[in-house]
Design a protein around this motif. Structure first.
Motif, PDB file in Angstrom:
ATOM      1  N   TRP A   1     -36.735   2.349  -3.150  1.00  0.00           N
ATOM      2  CA  TRP A   1     -35.597   1.940  -2.339  1.00  0.00           C
ATOM      3  C   TRP A   1     -35.680   2.663  -1.009  1.00  0.00           C
ATOM      4  CZ3 TRP A   1     -31.992  -1.717  -3.323  1.00  0.00           C
ATOM      5  CH2 TRP A   1     -31.920  -2.199  -4.643  1.00  0.00           C
ATOM      6  N   VAL A   2     -35.350   1.966   0.085  1.00  0.00           N
ATOM      7  CA  VAL A   2     -35.342   2.575   1.411  1.00  0.00           C
ATOM      8  C   VAL A   2     -34.080   2.163   2.166  1.00  0.00           C
ATOM      9  CG1 VAL A   2     -37.850   2.717   1.596  1.00  0.00           C
ATOM     10  CG2 VAL A   2     -36.690   0.700   2.477  1.00  0.00           C
ATOM     11  N   TYR A   3     -33.675   3.042   3.046  1.00  0.00           N
ATOM     12  CA  TYR A   3     -32.539   2.800   3.950  1.00  0.00           C
ATOM     13  C   TYR A   3     -33.041   3.116   5.359  1.00  0.00           C
ATOM     14  CZ  TYR A   3     -27.675   3.161   5.655  1.00  0.00           C
ATOM     15  OH  TYR A   3     -26.480   2.992   6.309  1.00  0.00           O
ATOM     16  N   PRO A   4     -33.660   2.137   6.024  1.00  0.00           N
ATOM     17  CA  PRO A   4     -34.269   2.399   7.335  1.00  0.00           C
ATOM     18  C   PRO A   4     -33.212   2.559   8.432  1.00  0.00           C
ATOM     19  CG  PRO A   4     -34.512   0.093   6.759  1.00  0.00           C
ATOM     20  CD  PRO A   4     -33.876   0.762   5.578  1.00  0.00           C
TER      21      PRO A   4
ATOM     22  N   PHE B   1     -35.871  -7.112   6.739  1.00  0.00           N
ATOM     23  CA  PHE B   1     -34.972  -6.013   6.402  1.00  0.00           C
ATOM     24  C   PHE B   1     -34.022  -5.768   7.568  1.00  0.00           C
ATOM     25  CE2 PHE B   1     -38.534  -3.812   8.447  1.00  0.00           C
ATOM     26  CZ  PHE B   1     -37.907  -2.873   9.256  1.00  0.00           C
ATOM     27  N   ALA B   2     -32.912  -5.098   7.288  1.00  0.00           N
ATOM     28  CA  ALA B   2     -31.939  -4.745   8.324  1.00  0.00           C
ATOM     29  C   ALA B   2     -31.825  -3.228   8.386  1.00  0.00           C
ATOM     30  CB  ALA B   2     -30.574  -5.357   8.002  1.00  0.00           C
ATOM     31  N   LEU B   3     -31.533  -2.720   9.563  1.00  0.00           N
ATOM     32  CA  LEU B   3     -31.322  -1.293   9.711  1.00  0.00           C
ATOM     33  C   LEU B   3     -29.996  -0.893   9.076  1.00  0.00           C
ATOM     34  CD1 LEU B   3     -32.513  -0.704  13.382  1.00  0.00           C
ATOM     35  CD2 LEU B   3     -33.814  -0.469  11.249  1.00  0.00           C
ATOM     36  N   ASN B   4     -29.937   0.370   8.632  1.00  0.00           N
ATOM     37  CA  ASN B   4     -28.724   0.967   8.066  1.00  0.00           C
ATOM     38  C   ASN B   4     -28.191   0.188   6.869  1.00  0.00           C
ATOM     39  OD1 ASN B   4     -28.666   3.078  10.092  1.00  0.00           O
ATOM     40  ND2 ASN B   4     -28.103   1.427  11.501  1.00  0.00           N
ATOM     41  N   ARG B   5     -29.122  -0.256   6.026  1.00  0.00           N
ATOM     42  CA  ARG B   5     -28.774  -0.961   4.794  1.00  0.00           C
ATOM     43  C   ARG B   5     -29.871  -0.684   3.765  1.00  0.00           C
ATOM     44  NH1 ARG B   5     -30.095  -5.420   1.963  1.00  0.00           N
ATOM     45  NH2 ARG B   5     -31.679  -6.156   3.404  1.00  0.00           N
ATOM     46  N   TRP B   6     -29.499  -0.458   2.524  1.00  0.00           N
ATOM     47  CA  TRP B   6     -30.479  -0.239   1.463  1.00  0.00           C
ATOM     48  C   TRP B   6     -31.243  -1.521   1.172  1.00  0.00           C
ATOM     49  CZ3 TRP B   6     -32.269   4.160  -0.314  1.00  0.00           C
ATOM     50  CH2 TRP B   6     -31.486   5.314  -0.193  1.00  0.00           C
ATOM     51  N   CYS B   7     -32.540  -1.394   0.982  1.00  0.00           N
ATOM     52  CA  CYS B   7     -33.350  -2.521   0.533  1.00  0.00           C
ATOM     53  C   CYS B   7     -34.419  -2.001  -0.432  1.00  0.00           C
ATOM     54  CB  CYS B   7     -33.973  -3.289   1.700  1.00  0.00           C
ATOM     55  SG  CYS B   7     -35.040  -2.349   2.781  1.00  0.00           S
ATOM     56  N   HIS B   8     -34.887  -2.881  -1.273  1.00  0.00           N
ATOM     57  CA  HIS B   8     -35.896  -2.518  -2.260  1.00  0.00           C
ATOM     58  C   HIS B   8     -37.249  -3.085  -1.845  1.00  0.00           C
ATOM     59  CE1 HIS B   8     -38.171  -2.588  -6.063  1.00  0.00           C
ATOM     60  NE2 HIS B   8     -37.541  -1.453  -6.241  1.00  0.00           N
ATOM     61  N   LEU B   9     -38.283  -2.239  -1.860  1.00  0.00           N
ATOM     62  CA  LEU B   9     -39.643  -2.651  -1.533  1.00  0.00           C
ATOM     63  C   LEU B   9     -40.528  -2.506  -2.759  1.00  0.00           C
ATOM     64  CD1 LEU B   9     -40.354  -0.778   1.834  1.00  0.00           C
ATOM     65  CD2 LEU B   9     -39.318  -3.014   1.503  1.00  0.00           C
ATOM     66  N   ALA B  10     -41.429  -3.458  -2.938  1.00  0.00           N
ATOM     67  CA  ALA B  10     -42.444  -3.359  -3.988  1.00  0.00           C
ATOM     68  C   ALA B  10     -43.723  -4.002  -3.488  1.00  0.00           C
ATOM     69  CB  ALA B  10     -41.973  -4.041  -5.275  1.00  0.00           C
ATOM     70  N   GLY B  11     -44.835  -3.371  -3.765  1.00  0.00           N
ATOM     71  CA  GLY B  11     -46.145  -3.930  -3.461  1.00  0.00           C
ATOM     72  C   GLY B  11     -46.914  -4.092  -4.747  1.00  0.00           C
ATOM     73  N   VAL B  12     -47.404  -5.293  -5.003  1.00  0.00           N
ATOM     74  CA  VAL B  12     -48.171  -5.577  -6.221  1.00  0.00           C
ATOM     75  C   VAL B  12     -49.609  -5.877  -5.792  1.00  0.00           C
ATOM     76  CG1 VAL B  12     -48.407  -7.066  -8.235  1.00  0.00           C
ATOM     77  CG2 VAL B  12     -46.123  -6.449  -7.392  1.00  0.00           C
TER      78      VAL B  12
ATOM     79  N   GLY C   1     -34.954   7.625   7.799  1.00  0.00           N
ATOM     80  CA  GLY C   1     -33.966   7.050   6.893  1.00  0.00           C
ATOM     81  C   GLY C   1     -33.976   7.752   5.558  1.00  0.00           C
ATOM     82  N   TYR C   2     -33.588   7.028   4.523  1.00  0.00           N
ATOM     83  CA  TYR C   2     -33.474   7.579   3.184  1.00  0.00           C
ATOM     84  C   TYR C   2     -34.397   6.832   2.227  1.00  0.00           C
ATOM     85  CZ  TYR C   2     -29.036   9.000   5.300  1.00  0.00           C
ATOM     86  OH  TYR C   2     -28.076   9.479   6.152  1.00  0.00           O
ATOM     87  N   THR C   3     -34.881   7.529   1.218  1.00  0.00           N
ATOM     88  CA  THR C   3     -35.652   6.892   0.149  1.00  0.00           C
ATOM     89  C   THR C   3     -35.122   7.360  -1.196  1.00  0.00           C
ATOM     90  OG1 THR C   3     -37.334   8.623  -0.020  1.00  0.00           O
ATOM     91  CG2 THR C   3     -37.760   6.827   1.552  1.00  0.00           C
ATOM     92  N   ALA C   4     -35.341   6.550  -2.210  1.00  0.00           N
ATOM     93  CA  ALA C   4     -34.963   6.903  -3.577  1.00  0.00           C
ATOM     94  C   ALA C   4     -35.782   6.076  -4.552  1.00  0.00           C
ATOM     95  CB  ALA C   4     -33.469   6.674  -3.812  1.00  0.00           C
ATOM     96  N   GLU C   5     -35.918   6.579  -5.753  1.00  0.00           N
ATOM     97  CA  GLU C   5     -36.516   5.849  -6.873  1.00  0.00           C
ATOM     98  C   GLU C   5     -37.938   5.356  -6.588  1.00  0.00           C
ATOM     99  OE1 GLU C   5     -34.850   5.771  -9.874  1.00  0.00           O
ATOM    100  OE2 GLU C   5     -33.434   7.039  -8.801  1.00  0.00           O
ATOM    101  N   ALA C   6     -38.787   6.233  -6.069  1.00  0.00           N
ATOM    102  CA  ALA C   6     -40.186   5.881  -5.814  1.00  0.00           C
ATOM    103  C   ALA C   6     -40.966   5.907  -7.125  1.00  0.00           C
ATOM    104  CB  ALA C   6     -40.801   6.857  -4.819  1.00  0.00           C
ATOM    105  N   ALA C   7     -41.832   4.902  -7.318  1.00  0.00           N
ATOM    106  CA  ALA C   7     -42.559   4.808  -8.583  1.00  0.00           C
ATOM    107  C   ALA C   7     -43.894   4.094  -8.396  1.00  0.00           C
ATOM    108  CB  ALA C   7     -41.718   4.060  -9.618  1.00  0.00           C
ATOM    109  N   VAL C   8     -44.830   4.416  -9.281  1.00  0.00           N
ATOM    110  CA  VAL C   8     -46.161   3.795  -9.291  1.00  0.00           C
ATOM    111  C   VAL C   8     -46.474   3.399 -10.726  1.00  0.00           C
ATOM    112  CG1 VAL C   8     -48.622   4.127  -8.831  1.00  0.00           C
ATOM    113  CG2 VAL C   8     -46.922   5.263  -7.373  1.00  0.00           C
ATOM    114  N   TRP C   9     -46.932   2.168 -10.899  1.00  0.00           N
ATOM    115  CA  TRP C   9     -47.356   1.657 -12.209  1.00  0.00           C
ATOM    116  C   TRP C   9     -48.840   1.319 -12.178  1.00  0.00           C
ATOM    117  CZ3 TRP C   9     -42.704   0.662 -10.055  1.00  0.00           C
ATOM    118  CH2 TRP C   9     -41.551   0.785 -10.851  1.00  0.00           C
ATOM    119  N   LYS C  10     -49.505   1.416 -13.311  1.00  0.00           N
ATOM    120  CA  LYS C  10     -50.923   1.058 -13.418  1.00  0.00           C
ATOM    121  C   LYS C  10     -51.106  -0.380 -13.881  1.00  0.00           C
ATOM    122  CE  LYS C  10     -51.330   2.965 -18.078  1.00  0.00           C
ATOM    123  NZ  LYS C  10     -52.030   3.920 -18.936  1.00  0.00           N
ATOM    124  N   VAL C  11     -50.144  -1.221 -13.574  1.00  0.00           N
ATOM    125  CA  VAL C  11     -50.188  -2.652 -13.879  1.00  0.00           C
ATOM    126  C   VAL C  11     -49.590  -3.418 -12.711  1.00  0.00           C
ATOM    127  CG1 VAL C  11     -50.048  -2.396 -16.398  1.00  0.00           C
ATOM    128  CG2 VAL C  11     -47.948  -2.595 -15.037  1.00  0.00           C
TER     129      VAL C  11
END
Length: 195
Positions: free
Chosen positions: A29-32, A85-96, A144-154
């Motif tokens: 999660w990021v809050y740019p 994305f918008a500034l000053n708002r939480w958004c979720h990013l994922a790269g597969v 900004g802010y970040t939270a809940e960073a994670a990495v999966w092997k799938v």
């Protein structure tokens, strides 16, 4: 609560040998709070060649897009989001990253198109949050802010990415394949230890 980055000097780095290859998924999660050329929010990179690895970025000049990037020795394959994305708002990013010629980014659970440039498999030895280290210099700082960073092997599927984007903890999405998790003060934990 979340981890704050000032956009000029703050970052997190963990250096260790990482036996990560395809497929893999990066998410957080990021809050740019600003829109620069590009800002790196979560990277798996190689210290001997700072232009090699997997990256999640926010890209202002691309029309406020998120990006999932595979890099190999200064060659970059960039999958951009179909939404903005918008500034000053939480958004979720994922790269597969499903393979050497397939990468996709999700912004708030919405998939972009698959980018299919074929590149060699990166070998990585560090995890970076909030900036990118290139040839001994730090750049692409995130503000900004970040939270809940994670990495999966799938390669997580669209339903699993949607679960994360709706607020489910990474600990509840394919937990057996979760190789790293940092709450960063997010809602599912108050410390930054590895999973």
């Amino acid at each position: 609560m979340a981890r704050t980055f000032n956009g000029s000097t703050q970052f997190l780095r963990r250096a260790e040998a990482l036996s990560i290859t395809y497929p893999l998924t990066l998410a957080l999660w990021v809050y740019p709070q600003r829109s620069n050329l590009y800002e790196d929010v979560l990277c798996l990179a190689r210290s001997a060649d700072n232009s090699t690895g997997w990256f999640l970025q926010l890209r202002g000049p691309d029309g406020m897009k998120a990006a999932a990037v595979t890099a190999y020795q200064n060659t970059f394959a960039i999958a951009r989001s179909s939404t903005t994305f918008a500034l000053n708002r939480w958004c979720h990013l994922a790269g597969v990253f499903t393979g050497a010629s397939s990468r996709m980014v999700y912004l708030d659970g919405v998939a972009g198109s698959v980018e299919g440039t074929g590149l060699a498999v990166p070998t990585v030895d560090r995890i970076l949050i909030g900036a990118w280290e290139r040839q001994g210099s730090w750049m692409a700082y995130f503000a900004g802010y970040t939270a809940e960073a994670a990495v999966w092997k799938v390669a997580l599927n669209a339903r699993e990415i949607a679960q994360l984007a709706s607020g489910n903890s990474p600990l509840l999405v394919r937990p057996a394949d979760l190789v790293a998790y940092w709450p960063l003060g997010g809602p599912f934990g108050n410390d930054d230890r590895d999973h």
